[in-house]
Design a protein around this motif. Structure first.
Motif, PDB file in Angstrom:
ATOM      1  N   PRO A  97       0.369 -43.683  16.412  1.00  0.00           N
ATOM      2  CA  PRO A  97       0.892 -43.299  14.994  1.00  0.00           C
ATOM      3  C   PRO A  97       0.668 -44.173  14.177  1.00  0.00           C
ATOM      4  N   VAL A  98      -0.515 -44.806  13.959  1.00  0.00           N
ATOM      5  CA  VAL A  98      -0.658 -45.927  12.609  1.00  0.00           C
ATOM      6  C   VAL A  98      -2.050 -45.531  12.288  1.00  0.00           C
ATOM      7  N   ASN A  99      -2.457 -46.013  11.084  1.00  0.00           N
ATOM      8  CA  ASN A  99      -3.693 -45.781  10.447  1.00  0.00           C
ATOM      9  C   ASN A  99      -3.842 -47.220   9.838  1.00  0.00           C
ATOM     10  N   MET A 100      -5.114 -47.392   9.644  1.00  0.00           N
ATOM     11  CA  MET A 100      -5.487 -48.684   9.143  1.00  0.00           C
ATOM     12  C   MET A 100      -6.432 -48.449   7.821  1.00  0.00           C
ATOM     13  N   MET A 101      -6.127 -49.395   6.960  1.00  0.00           N
ATOM     14  CA  MET A 101      -6.963 -49.249   5.733  1.00  0.00           C
ATOM     15  C   MET A 101      -7.915 -50.749   5.628  1.00  0.00           C
ATOM     16  N   PHE A 102      -9.098 -50.686   5.551  1.00  0.00           N
ATOM     17  CA  PHE A 102      -9.871 -51.975   5.847  1.00  0.00           C
ATOM     18  C   PHE A 102     -10.105 -52.336   4.242  1.00  0.00           C
ATOM     19  N   GLN A 137      -2.053 -32.689  -2.028  1.00  0.00           N
ATOM     20  CA  GLN A 137      -0.730 -33.750  -1.897  1.00  0.00           C
ATOM     21  C   GLN A 137      -1.436 -35.139  -2.232  1.00  0.00           C
ATOM     22  N   MET A 138      -2.285 -35.453  -1.358  1.00  0.00           N
ATOM     23  CA  MET A 138      -2.871 -37.022  -1.364  1.00  0.00           C
ATOM     24  C   MET A 138      -3.507 -37.171  -2.699  1.00  0.00           C
ATOM     25  N   LEU A 139      -4.359 -36.190  -3.319  1.00  0.00           N
ATOM     26  CA  LEU A 139      -4.928 -36.345  -4.501  1.00  0.00           C
ATOM     27  C   LEU A 139      -3.962 -36.693  -5.823  1.00  0.00           C
ATOM     28  N   GLN A 140      -2.605 -35.885  -5.662  1.00  0.00           N
ATOM     29  CA  GLN A 140      -1.761 -36.076  -6.638  1.00  0.00           C
ATOM     30  C   GLN A 140      -1.156 -37.186  -6.227  1.00  0.00           C
ATOM     31  N   LEU A 141      -0.857 -37.797  -5.093  1.00  0.00           N
ATOM     32  CA  LEU A 141      -0.296 -38.798  -4.889  1.00  0.00           C
ATOM     33  C   LEU A 141      -0.896 -39.997  -5.718  1.00  0.00           C
ATOM     34  N   VAL A 142      -1.976 -40.124  -5.424  1.00  0.00           N
ATOM     35  CA  VAL A 142      -2.943 -41.303  -5.756  1.00  0.00           C
ATOM     36  C   VAL A 142      -3.429 -40.922  -7.144  1.00  0.00           C
ATOM     37  N   GLN A 159     -10.517 -46.915  -8.081  1.00  0.00           N
ATOM     38  CA  GLN A 159     -10.466 -45.539  -7.618  1.00  0.00           C
ATOM     39  C   GLN A 159     -10.955 -45.459  -5.952  1.00  0.00           C
ATOM     40  N   ARG A 160     -11.808 -46.258  -5.511  1.00  0.00           N
ATOM     41  CA  ARG A 160     -12.447 -46.072  -4.332  1.00  0.00           C
ATOM     42  C   ARG A 160     -11.161 -46.602  -3.310  1.00  0.00           C
ATOM     43  N   GLN A 161     -10.274 -47.571  -3.948  1.00  0.00           N
ATOM     44  CA  GLN A 161      -9.284 -48.076  -3.130  1.00  0.00           C
ATOM     45  C   GLN A 161      -8.226 -46.904  -3.094  1.00  0.00           C
ATOM     46  N   ARG A 162      -7.949 -46.388  -3.874  1.00  0.00           N
ATOM     47  CA  ARG A 162      -7.249 -45.142  -3.657  1.00  0.00           C
ATOM     48  C   ARG A 162      -7.654 -43.936  -3.029  1.00  0.00           C
ATOM     49  N   VAL A 163      -8.793 -43.835  -3.171  1.00  0.00           N
ATOM     50  CA  VAL A 163      -9.412 -42.722  -2.136  1.00  0.00           C
ATOM     51  C   VAL A 163      -9.203 -43.315  -0.636  1.00  0.00           C
ATOM     52  N   ALA A 164      -9.296 -44.325  -0.199  1.00  0.00           N
ATOM     53  CA  ALA A 164      -9.291 -44.993   0.889  1.00  0.00           C
ATOM     54  C   ALA A 164      -7.609 -44.999   1.427  1.00  0.00           C
ATOM     55  N   LEU A 165      -6.953 -45.132   0.559  1.00  0.00           N
ATOM     56  CA  LEU A 165      -5.393 -45.095   0.685  1.00  0.00           C
ATOM     57  C   LEU A 165      -5.121 -43.710   0.979  1.00  0.00           C
ATOM     58  N   ALA A 166      -5.520 -42.903  -0.026  1.00  0.00           N
ATOM     59  CA  ALA A 166      -5.264 -41.334   0.378  1.00  0.00           C
ATOM     60  C   ALA A 166      -5.686 -40.972   1.658  1.00  0.00           C
TER      61      ALA A 166
END
Length: 382
Positions: A97-102, A137-142, A159-166
């Motif tokens: 139950p984890v996700n990783m952002m590189f 929801q994710m697009l609105q969040l970021v 913006q790319r950083q926000r996409v990866a986060l979303a």
């Protein structure tokens, strides 16, 4: 966007100080070896639910290896990792139950922003309507609703950083792992994004574990920081405690700028300790646990706590020394002085530029006095 400052929330959040609180993530005597090299060495560490936790250290200290073991990309050689009461041994990455952002973001260049965010949801077989709702929801969040159809190459670094986060948050993991997440951003954008990440983490109520070598980044974002060296955790504490009360010379020297004076304890009584330093200064300090008289010790003091004056302080026999202004660095908000003592030691002092103009400033080669208060520094065992 929340209408309330995070300050009150963060100040009241301290589950590690409550003996009844149970850790959300536990590393129990974890060791990781690659051949004959030990990347993580018998490490034990607890992280709590909803904590923004930072692993801080120089390259090669083991912080990324620790993160990868939590994600499931590496397996411990010894020890166990427990998440929300479950031992993760043998659990593959896609079932954790984890996700990783590189750091590289690893976006699919041929996919639009919305398809990048939806990728993991489609892999999990989520119904199409739910995917559409979740992506929105994710697009609105970021704050990227207007960029949903763009490809990664059409976006800025932020913006790319926000996409990866979303994309990382779309599957609603219990824990989000961030490996040097802001390393590709310029300084100003990095500082802005730090506060956005803090706001996002609080609003989602998730546990964030971030790996970074950037001290300022860790100090800004984290509830607690684990300073690592050679595969071990050297100190775990809040940013304020790490900075003001380092538990050893390594942490004092690694976090921020610091002046360290080596010497020998000449007396210790009534909460006060006096040290005769190798630079000919007698240092008197209070409030620190002192080693016995005759033992070696070190005294650490931050540059902003050092005063620079033309005249000697009232009592120049302790916590004061005369020297020459050797270097000057004007940084806008502050000016940094390097004062050279007769012994040759350089003492760093940071003076806040509170006024727009400075009358009669200190100049190069000028004789000045550096001094500090008894409680301004911390005593370290040598």
């Amino acid at each position: 966007m929340k209408s309330q400052s995070l300050g009150n929330i963060r100040r009241s959040f301290a589950p590690w100080a409550d003996p009844s609180s149970k850790p959300f993530i536990s590393f129990k005597n974890v060791t990781k070896r690659f051949g004959t090299f030990t990347a993580v060495d018998d490490l034990s560490l607890d992280i709590y639910h909803r904590e923004f936790f930072a692993l801080l250290g120089a390259s090669g200290c083991g912080k990324s290896t620790l993160l990868r073991m939590l994600a499931g990309f590496e397996q411990p050689t010894e020890g166990e990792i427990v998440l929300d009461g479950a031992d993760l041994a043998g659990t593959p990455p896609y079932r954790r139950p984890v996700n990783m952002m590189f750091q590289s973001y690893a976006l699919f260049p041929h996919m639009s922003v919305e398809k990048n965010i939806a990728f993991g949801l489609r892999q999990d077989g989520m119904p199409k309507q739910e995917i559409t709702e979740r992506v929105l929801q994710m697009l609105q969040l970021v704050k990227l609703e207007k960029f949903a159809s763009r490809k990664p190459h059409q976006l800025s670094g932020g913006q790319r950083q926000r996409v990866a986060l979303a994309r990382s948050l779309a599957k609603r993991p219990k824990v989000l792992l961030l490996d040097e997440p802001l390393g590709a951003l310029d300084k100003k954008l990095r500082e802005e994004t730090q506060f956005e990440l803090m706001d996002l983490q609080q609003s989602l109520g998730l546990t964030f574990v971030v790996v970074t070598h950037d001290q300022e980044e860790a100090m800004t974002m984290a509830d607690r920081i684990a300073v690592m060296s050679q595969g071990k955790v050297v100190q775990v504490a809040t940013p304020g405690e790490i900075y003001e009360a380092p538990n050893c010379r390594f942490v004092a020297d690694f976090i921020g700028d610091v002046n360290i004076f080596d010497g020998k304890v000449i007396s210790s009584a009534d909460g006060r300790t006096e040290i005769a330093t190798a630079d000919g200064i007698t240092i008197r300090t209070s409030g620190s646990s002192a080693p016995p008289a005759g033992s070696e010790a070190a005294f650490a003091i931050r540059p902003e706590k050092v005063r620079v004056t033309r005249e000697p302080p009232g009592d120049a026999s302790v916590n004061a020394a005369r020297g020459e202004v050797w270097e000057i660095a004007y940084l806008g908000d502050m000016t940094v002085f390097h004062v050279k003592l007769p012994s040759g030691k350089l003492v760093r002092a940071s003076l806040l530029n509170a006024q727009r103009s400075v009358e009669d400033p200190f100049g190069y080669d000028q004789t000045v006095w550096v001094s500090f208060a008894e409680d301004a520094g911390v005593l370290l065992r040598a």
